[in-house]
Structure formats: structure tokens, C-alpha cells
Design a protein around this motif. Structure first.
Motif, short mmCIF file in Angstrom:
data_model
loop_
_atom_site.label_atom_id
_atom_site.label_comp_id
_atom_site.label_asym_id
_atom_site.label_seq_id
_atom_site.Cartn_x
_atom_site.Cartn_y
_atom_site.Cartn_z
N ASN A 36 1.02 8.99 8.63
CA ASN A 36 0.54 9.94 9.46
C ASN A 36 2.12 10.29 10.46
N PRO A 37 2.06 11.47 10.99
CA PRO A 37 3.17 11.71 11.88
C PRO A 37 3.29 10.94 12.86
N GLY A 38 4.36 10.51 13.31
CA GLY A 38 4.59 9.41 14.76
C GLY A 38 5.78 8.58 14.35
N SER A 39 5.91 7.66 15.31
CA SER A 39 6.87 6.76 15.23
C SER A 39 6.76 5.32 15.88
N ILE A 40 6.92 4.46 15.54
CA ILE A 40 6.84 3.17 16.21
C ILE A 40 8.22 2.42 16.42
N GLY B 266 11.87 8.14 9.65
CA GLY B 266 11.99 9.44 10.31
C GLY B 266 10.82 9.58 11.41
N GLN B 267 10.00 10.84 11.03
CA GLN B 267 8.96 10.86 12.06
C GLN B 267 7.38 10.45 11.33
N SER B 268 7.50 9.67 10.44
CA SER B 268 6.24 9.35 10.03
C SER B 268 6.08 7.96 9.90
N VAL B 269 4.81 7.50 10.17
CA VAL B 269 4.61 5.94 10.05
C VAL B 269 3.66 5.76 8.65
N LYS B 270 3.74 4.58 7.79
CA LYS B 270 2.92 4.39 6.71
C LYS B 270 2.70 2.88 6.95
N PHE B 271 1.14 2.96 6.78
CA PHE B 271 0.73 1.39 6.77
C PHE B 271 0.23 1.26 5.35
N SER B 272 0.60 0.28 4.73
CA SER B 272 0.39 -0.08 3.23
C SER B 272 -0.56 -1.45 3.31
N LEU B 273 -1.86 -1.36 2.68
CA LEU B 273 -2.48 -2.34 2.41
C LEU B 273 -2.72 -2.85 1.05
#
Length: 342
Positions: free
Chosen positions: A276-280, A330-337
Motif C-alpha cells: 500500500n502507499p505510505g512510509s514507515i 520509496g512511498q510504498s510499504v509491503k508486508f510479506s507473510l
């Protein structure tokens, strides 16, 4: 002790919920602790060096006086005063270094545990603030709808709408309570997953449909799943993990943005990812799966949540024989399960 039926699917269990009053923690507490312990360590080090210098000087004066007295009395010493003085000096240095090392270790351990307690207090405070907000909103809305239905005669369609909204508020409360109780059970290793082969695509599409309805179409979901992919885990644990990852993406993505859901075989595992778009921030990435962790100030936050969802994903993934990670690009966050292939 209250028995609660866990509709998230991990059995019937009992628990006792204990809520303690929030602990007031200043955001600069950790910096203050570092400053205090830094000053304390510096003071102790200076005191140690000063007393070591005094002891060294007194030893030198003592052995000089001893040598003069022995010469005056014509007594022969067992060893040369210079050698004896050197041995005493090394004894002072050795004992002093041991004492200083133990003192520094004690200070560092104390500082570490104090920082941990401050962090736990901050997490507790954030959790209580977020839970208070999450409970208050649906309770107030449900009460308003029911009071309206009781006091006024409405059209059947309007009555049905208000009842539906009241039920949704109740469902939200139930889901929140179940999350907290499940987190407590996981913390005490009180979960026994009934693993079996689960086709992933039906779970994902059902969860996406559920989130789309709750989200009222504010986000666009793009689902890319290889056909026939299966994982080995508990069916209700799988649903909990998928729902929480999707909820997290919805909460922290701008309206009208696209959330990409993918699943593919990777070696002996299946990788399910939500982007999803975003940042941490780098610092928050270290704690994003911690229980009750939420970035920012809970008093000014507008995003809903309790900091339990990603913790549940991590713990259930581990119990299933897999894992979960986060990657920011960049400006995307990816959670991988990752879960074992079924």
C-alpha cells in the motif's frame, strides 16, 4: 473470570482482563534517563580516578618513608622498596579496574531496564488511550441509534438502517475485544492451531470482499494470486492474519489509493503480500510487530487501531511455521507473510 466465545476461530477460552491506570510518560523521558546516567557515570569515573591518584600518591609516600626508616635503623628489607611499591601499584590498578568494570556494567544494566520500563509504560499508555477511543465511538453510536428507535416512530427502511448500523457497531466492539483476548492468549502460549491444507485464494477474496464492504469502497484492491496455491495452517488463524494485514493497509493508505494483494509459491513456502502507499520510519520498522506498538502520539492520532493486529499476524505466522516482515521502498510499504506450502 468470564468465558468468551472467540468468533475469530481459535476456540472457547476464559480470561481475566485487568486494566491499570495509564502511566504518564513524557516523550523526553528516555533522553533524560540517558543524560542522568551519563552524568552519573562521568561523576563516578572522575571520583574513581581521583581516589586512585590519592591512593597511588599515598603508597609512594608510604614506601619512601619506609625506606628511610629502614635505612636509619639499619634493617634489611625482604624485597627492594621499589619492587614492593610496583607490586602494590599493580594491585591497586587491578582491583580498581575490576571495581570500575562491575560498576559500569551495573549502571548500563540499570539504564537498559529503566529504558525498557519507560517504553513499556509508553506502550501501555498508548494502548489504553487507543482502546478508550475505539470503545467509546461504537458504544456512543449504538446508543444513539437505539435511543432514536425507542423514542421515535421511523419508516421501516430507516429502522432497518439504524438497526444495521447498531449491529455493525456491536460487531466492531466484538472484534476489538477478541483481538485483545487473542493477543493475551498468544502471549501466554495458550494457542493450539489445528493445521490443515488451506486453499489461499478463497480466503483472500472473501477477506477482500469483507474489507471492501467495511471500507465502503474507499480503496481499490488489486488481487493477483496464482491458482491452486495452498498453505498448511489453521483456517481461522489464516483468516485472522489476512484480515489484519488488509485492515492495516486500509488504515494507513490515502482514500482512493490502490492496495495490491499478491500470493505466489517461493521455494517451500507461500508468500502472501499486501502493498500500500505510505512510509514507515527505520526506527518504527524495528517495533512495528511489537504488541500495542503504534507510531506517533496517541493523543493526536486520527488513525483507528490498538496496535494489536500486526502482533497477532507475527505470532500466528510463527505458530504456523512461517514468518512476516515489512519492507519500505520509496512511498510504498509491503508486508510479506510466509507460510509453509500445503
Amino acid at each position: 473470570m468470564q468465558k468468551v466465545n472467540n468468533h475469530s476461530g481459535l476456540g472457547v477460552f476464559s480470561t481475566t482482563a485487568v486494566f491499570s491506570p495509564p502511566i504518564s510518560v513524557n516523550m523526553g523521558s528516555r533522553a533524560k534517563v540517558n543524560l542522568i546516567f551519563g552524568l552519573l557515570a562521568g561523576y563516578i569515573l572522575l571520583q574513581f580516578l581521583w581516589w586512585a591518584y590519592l591512593l597511588w600518591t599515598l603508597n609512594a609516600d608510604y614506601y619512601t618513608l619506609k625506606q628511610e626508616l629502614l635505612l636509619a635503623w639499619g634493617v634489611e628489607a625482604d624485597m627492594a622498596p621499589a619492587e614492593e611499591l610496583r607490586r602494590k601499584h599493580w594491585m591497586v590498578i587491578g582491583e580498581g579496574m575490576i571495581f570500575l568494570s562491575l560498576l559500569i556494567i551495573g549502571i548500563l544494566l540499570t539504564a537498559r531496564y529503566m529504558k525498557r520500563d519507560i517504553r513499556l509504560a509508553q506502550l501501555q499508555r498508548n494502548f489504553l488511550l487507543s482502546v478508550s477511543h475505539e470503545l467509546k465511538t461504537p458504544i456512543a453510536a449504538t446508543k444513539l441509534y437505539l435511543q432514536t428507535l425507542k423514542k421515535r416512530k421511523l419508516e421501516p427502511a430507516k429502522e432497518a438502517e439504524y438497526l444495521d448500523r447498531a449491529l455493525k457497531g456491536n460487531d466492531r466492539l466484538e472484534a476489538l475485544v477478541e483481538k485483545i483476548i487473542l493477543a493475551t492468549r498468544l502471549e501466554h502460549s495458550n494457542i493450539d492451531l489445528k493445521k490443515s491444507r488451506q486453499l489461499l485464494e478463497p480466503f483472500v477474496r472473501d477477506c477482500v470482499a469483507t474489507l471492501t464492504a467495511i471500507d465502503e469502497g474507499k480503496h481499490k484492491f488489486s488481487v493477483e494470486i496464482e491458482s491452486g496455491i495452498a498453505v498448511m495452517t489453521d483456517s481461522l488463524a489464516l483468516e485472522t492474519m489476512i484480515i489484519n494485514l488488509l485492515e492495516n493497509a486500509v488504515k494507513y493508505s490515502p482514500a482512493e489509493s490502490e492496495i495490491i494483494v499478491r500470493a505466489a509459491n517461493v521455494g517451500h513456502n507461500v508468500e502472501f503480500s499486501v502493498t500500500n502507499p505510505g512510509s514507515i520510519s527505520v526506527e518504527d520498522q524495528k517495533h512495528v510487530f511489537d504488541k500495542f506498538f503504534r507510531a506517533g502520539n496517541e493523543e493526536t492520532r486520527t488513525t483507528k487501531g490498538t496496535g494489536v493486529g500486526l502482533y497477532l499476524v507475527k505470532e500466528l505466522a510463527i505458530l504456523s511455521g512461517g514468518g512476516v516482515n515489512v519492507n519500505v521502498s520509496g512511498q510504498s510499504v509491503k508486508f510479506s507473510l510466509e507460510l509453509p506450502v500445503g
